[in-house]
Design a protein around this motif. Structure first.
Motif, PDB file in Angstrom:
ATOM      1  N   ILE A 179       0.848  -1.206   0.000  1.00  0.00           N
ATOM      2  CA  ILE A 179       0.000   0.000   0.000  1.00  0.00           C
ATOM      3  C   ILE A 179       0.886   1.260   0.000  1.00  0.00           C
ATOM      4  O   ILE A 179       0.594   2.245  -0.686  1.00  0.00           O
ATOM      5  CB  ILE A 179      -0.954  -0.001   1.224  1.00  0.00           C
ATOM      6  N   ASP A 180       1.989   1.218   0.761  1.00  0.00           N
ATOM      7  CA  ASP A 180       2.918   2.355   0.790  1.00  0.00           C
ATOM      8  C   ASP A 180       3.465   2.671  -0.590  1.00  0.00           C
ATOM      9  O   ASP A 180       3.534   3.828  -0.997  1.00  0.00           O
ATOM     10  CB  ASP A 180       4.100   2.069   1.739  1.00  0.00           C
ATOM     11  N   VAL A 181       3.860   1.618  -1.318  1.00  0.00           N
ATOM     12  CA  VAL A 181       4.389   1.802  -2.667  1.00  0.00           C
ATOM     13  C   VAL A 181       3.307   2.400  -3.567  1.00  0.00           C
ATOM     14  O   VAL A 181       3.565   3.316  -4.352  1.00  0.00           O
ATOM     15  CB  VAL A 181       4.887   0.461  -3.258  1.00  0.00           C
ATOM     16  N   ALA A 188      -7.703  -6.635   0.026  1.00  0.00           N
ATOM     17  CA  ALA A 188      -8.655  -5.936  -0.849  1.00  0.00           C
ATOM     18  C   ALA A 188      -9.259  -4.738  -0.116  1.00  0.00           C
ATOM     19  O   ALA A 188      -9.389  -3.639  -0.676  1.00  0.00           O
ATOM     20  CB  ALA A 188      -9.751  -6.904  -1.297  1.00  0.00           C
ATOM     21  N   GLN A 189      -9.572  -4.943   1.177  1.00  0.00           N
ATOM     22  CA  GLN A 189     -10.144  -3.856   1.974  1.00  0.00           C
ATOM     23  C   GLN A 189      -9.131  -2.736   2.170  1.00  0.00           C
ATOM     24  O   GLN A 189      -9.459  -1.549   2.056  1.00  0.00           O
ATOM     25  CB  GLN A 189     -10.612  -4.414   3.333  1.00  0.00           C
ATOM     26  N   ALA A 190      -7.865  -3.106   2.445  1.00  0.00           N
ATOM     27  CA  ALA A 190      -6.817  -2.105   2.663  1.00  0.00           C
ATOM     28  C   ALA A 190      -6.605  -1.253   1.413  1.00  0.00           C
ATOM     29  O   ALA A 190      -6.359  -0.043   1.507  1.00  0.00           O
ATOM     30  CB  ALA A 190      -5.507  -2.794   3.060  1.00  0.00           C
ATOM     31  N   ASP A 198      -9.531   1.088   1.328  1.00  0.00           N
ATOM     32  CA  ASP A 198      -9.388   2.084   2.392  1.00  0.00           C
ATOM     33  C   ASP A 198      -8.339   3.139   2.045  1.00  0.00           C
ATOM     34  O   ASP A 198      -8.376   4.263   2.549  1.00  0.00           O
ATOM     35  CB  ASP A 198      -9.020   1.409   3.718  1.00  0.00           C
ATOM     36  N   ALA A 199      -7.379   2.759   1.204  1.00  0.00           N
ATOM     37  CA  ALA A 199      -6.349   3.723   0.797  1.00  0.00           C
ATOM     38  C   ALA A 199      -6.847   4.595  -0.359  1.00  0.00           C
ATOM     39  O   ALA A 199      -6.094   5.399  -0.910  1.00  0.00           O
ATOM     40  CB  ALA A 199      -5.074   2.974   0.388  1.00  0.00           C
ATOM     41  N   GLY A 200      -8.127   4.419  -0.699  1.00  0.00           N
ATOM     42  CA  GLY A 200      -8.714   5.236  -1.762  1.00  0.00           C
ATOM     43  C   GLY A 200      -8.380   4.738  -3.155  1.00  0.00           C
ATOM     44  O   GLY A 200      -8.472   5.484  -4.131  1.00  0.00           O
ATOM     45  N   LEU A 201      -7.967   3.465  -3.258  1.00  0.00           N
ATOM     46  CA  LEU A 201      -7.570   2.906  -4.548  1.00  0.00           C
ATOM     47  C   LEU A 201      -8.575   1.855  -5.015  1.00  0.00           C
ATOM     48  O   LEU A 201      -9.410   1.395  -4.244  1.00  0.00           O
ATOM     49  CB  LEU A 201      -6.177   2.280  -4.433  1.00  0.00           C
ATOM     50  N   ILE A 202      -8.426   1.471  -6.276  1.00  0.00           N
ATOM     51  CA  ILE A 202      -9.298   0.433  -6.838  1.00  0.00           C
ATOM     52  C   ILE A 202      -8.602  -0.918  -6.717  1.00  0.00           C
ATOM     53  O   ILE A 202      -7.429  -1.044  -7.074  1.00  0.00           O
ATOM     54  CB  ILE A 202      -9.605   0.733  -8.323  1.00  0.00           C
TER      55      ILE A 202
END
Lengths: 170, 499
Positions: free
Chosen positions: B69-71, B94-96, B99-103
């Motif tokens: 997610i950081d990358v 998938a949830q993370a 939650d990070a605002g990504l698809i």
């Protein structure tokens, strides 16, 4: 004239090669055949003999040759004084140098120096590609040396455990 | 509707390469991640951007949700494609991502969670009329109750140990008079193998085949199926050869299974690409096994016969668009087969064979596709799945595809490590495979005592001698004496044609 002994699994092949002009002559375990070859590309050879034509792919490193014939693969090793067929056992009679044929991680060492082991007994477990592989004693003997510990990253063909046959030196 | 312009591929190997290629064709920027073991991997070479994510151990790199997610944040991507394996079916991941605002290019996290929970999803699917293997998970019944249960299920039945595995505590019973003694035997065996004598009864599936249906769903309530794949050729539950169409299905049965798969998709509101797996018996009955909530290893054979690109369709659906075609647009053209090429030694009980690939030459020609993660000089790391690549062929019919596959395998040269290619050739040449008698018991039934031909043919030694002679900078002249080669091209060093 060149003479080499190649090891394939448990089989040994004595090979001599010579040439008469452009024609090569090879003798494999006493069977003598004339042939010619053309290298068409790096690693790709056309070999002609007895009216046949075969395409053979070869690569090699340090006395070990990888061959593909278009159906089967062969790994041949040049027989030297140090290592024998499997690479796991030194030629020296009655001493087993346990090595892994592939790199990996030592998961568990099942023996300690001085332990008596039976033929087929597990010595060390190496994990590679998410699979655990156990290496076992080739014969009854005594563990002479353990050169790896759990968690070690190990290379292929490096001795991990050394076992000496029971009868040796008695 | 969100246009996806940049995607992080959270995977490695051939599937990462496959996804990156689709992204390039769509004009989407690709970001690859890699561990220490994959610095020189093909997916790293091909991606537009790359990011290092840690040590070789999957838990510290490809399975580290936080790092990935950081990358994604750092590289400012719109979406993440998980491939298969690693985090692909992890609902937390998938949830993370969301939650990070990504698809997340895959199903919704709650769908992954539900279908991952076999007990919970089982009830939902039974209610929807999806056929499951008849049986009762109840243990510790009286002999009378077991007998009633077996009657209800219908013979033959299988008795299985609750703590089971490896065939221990398992018995097949064909008639009621054999039931009692079989249950007692299974209980004794289970007790000694697992320390637990609990057994239950299930319908015994005769001549089972593994047949699965590819599905797609979008967020607008559209669902299609892209027909079946038969994946019965398995070694220790690992698929090795897949084909489509299955030799076992009639048109009616195919449509019935396709409709059942769509019913499963509708029941859970499935979005993206998925696979509904069934066990198929010799009477034409089929039973739901599970849903794989990801793009599958064997997806290319479906692409070959339907002329659709499943990875591109996943991206299209993830953007919020409807599926780009309708059920009635789909046809199966010809026949496709896939072989999985593994780095393993079939002569030594399939021991993994990582290491340096000195030379690779891939087959090519009409109807041949190679999805690969390797190249000449690549070092196959020992940390991951042994899959190197997939060889996929298409033919007008099964026999053309089968012969094409055999020829392609013979021309697939991998030197430096061992592969299962010789083993695959022998399966494809087996008379039972030729006849289409492909049951999940194929490998134990026909390949158990497989041994390659013994003996080394003469031309192998000829070529090895030729190789040594030609790779040393010394040649043998007409008169048999050795002399140095003086070809200027060998000593010129780097050069190029400037005009």
């Amino acid at each position: 004239m060149k003479e080499t002994t190649y090891v394939y699994g448990k089989e040994e092949y004595r090979v001599t090669s010579d040439s008469e002009g452009n024609i090569r002559i090879i003798t494999v375990n006493g069977k003598r055949v004339k042939f010619s070859y053309r290298k068409v590309q790096e690693h790709v050879f056309l070999v002609e003999f007895e009216g046949r034509k075969e395409t053979v792919y070869v690569a090699g490193e340090r006395g070990k040759f990888y061959v593909w014939t278009g159906k089967r693969g062969y790994i041949l090793e040049e027989k030297s004084e140090e290592y024998s067929a499997s690479g796991a056992v030194k030629k020296e009679e009655g001493v087993q140098y346990v090595t892994s044929p592939m790199p990996g991680k030592v998961v568990k060492v099942l023996v300690r120096p001085g332990d008596r082991v039976k033929e087929g007994q597990g010595l060390i477990i190496v994990e590679s590609m998410k699979m655990e592989n156990e290496f076992t004693a080739d014969f009854d003997g005594i563990v002479k040396e353990v050169k790896a510990s759990p968690g070690d990253q190990i290379d292929a063909d490096v001795p991990l455990v050394i076992v000496e046959a029971e009868s040796r030196g008695e | 509707m969100a246009r996806i312009k940049k995607v992080l591929v959270a995977n490695r190997g051939e599937i990462a390469v496959r996804i990156i290629k689709a992204l390039k064709e769509l004009g989407i920027t690709s970001v690859a991640v890699y561990s220490d073991a994959d610095r020189d991997a093909l997916h790293v070479i091909l991606a537009d951007e790359v990011e290092y994510i840690g040590p070789p151990e999957p838990l510290k790199s490809y399975l580290d949700i936080e790092k990935i997610i950081d990358v994604a944040r750092k590289r400012d991507v719109d979406a993440i494609h998980p491939g298969y394996g690693f985090l692909a079916e992890n609902p937390e991941f998938a949830q993370a991502v969301i939650d990070a605002g990504l698809i997340f290019i895959g199903p919704r996290p709650e769908t992954i969670r539900l279908l991952g929970n076999k007990v919970e999803s089982r009830q939902k699917l039974v209610d929807a009329g999806v056929p499951l293997i008849p049986g009762m998970l109840a243990t510790g019944l009286s002999m009378e109750e077991y007998k009633k249960e077996a009657e209800k299920i219908g013979y033959p039945v299988m008795i299985k140990a609750a703590a089971g595995g490896g065939g221990k505590g398992m018995r097949i019973v064909y008639s009621p008079d054999k039931l009692e003694s079989a249950i007692q035997a299974a209980q004794r065996e289970a007790k000694s193998a697992f320390g637990d004598e609990s057994v239950y009864i299930e319908k015994y599936i005769e001549n089972p085949r593994h047949i699965e249906i590819q599905i797609l769903g979008d967020r607008h309530g559209n669902y299609v199926h892209l027909f079946e794949r038969e994946c019965s050729i398995q070694r220790r539950h690992q698929k090795i050869i897949e084909e489509t169409p299955s030799t076992a299905l009639t048109h009616e049965k195919r449509m019935e299974m396709g409709e059942t798969a769509i019913r499963v998709a509708k029941t859970v509101g499935y979005e993206s690409a998925g696979t509904v797996e069934f066990l198929f018996d010799k009477y034409g009955n089929f039973y739901f096994l599970e849903v794989n909530t990801r793009i599958q290893v064997e997806h290319p054979i479906t692409e070959m016969v339907t002329c659709r690109d499943l990875v591109k369709e996943q991206i299209n659906i993830a953007e919020g668009n409807p599926i780009s075609f309708k059920q009635e647009d789909l046809r199966q053209h010809g026949h496709a087969i896939e072989c999985r090429i593994y780095a393993e030694d079939p002569e030594k009980d399939f021991m993994p064979s990582p290491g340096k690939i000195i030379f690779v030459s891939e087959p090519s020609g009409p109807g041949i596709r190679v999805d690969t993660g390797i190249y000449s000089g690549f070092e196959v790391p020992p940390y991951y799945d042994p899959i190197l690549s997939k060889l996929i062929v298409w033919g007008r019919d099964r026999e053309e595809a089968r012969r094409r596959m055999i020829e392609a395998l013979k021309n697939y040269v991998v030197l430096g490590i061992k592969t299962n290619i010789p083993y695959l050739i022998d399966i494809l040449e087996h008379p039972e495979f030729v006849k289409g008698n492909t049951f999940t018991t194929f490998i134990p039934d026909h390949m158990q005592n497989w041994k390659p031909e013994t003996g080394v043919p003469l031309h192998v030694f000829m070529a090895v001698e030729a190789f040594q002679e030609s790779s040393s900078p010394v040649s043998v002249s007409q008169d048999g004496r050795k002399k140095r080669i003086s070809d200027p091209w060998l000593t010129v060093g780097n050069w190029r044609i400037v005009k």
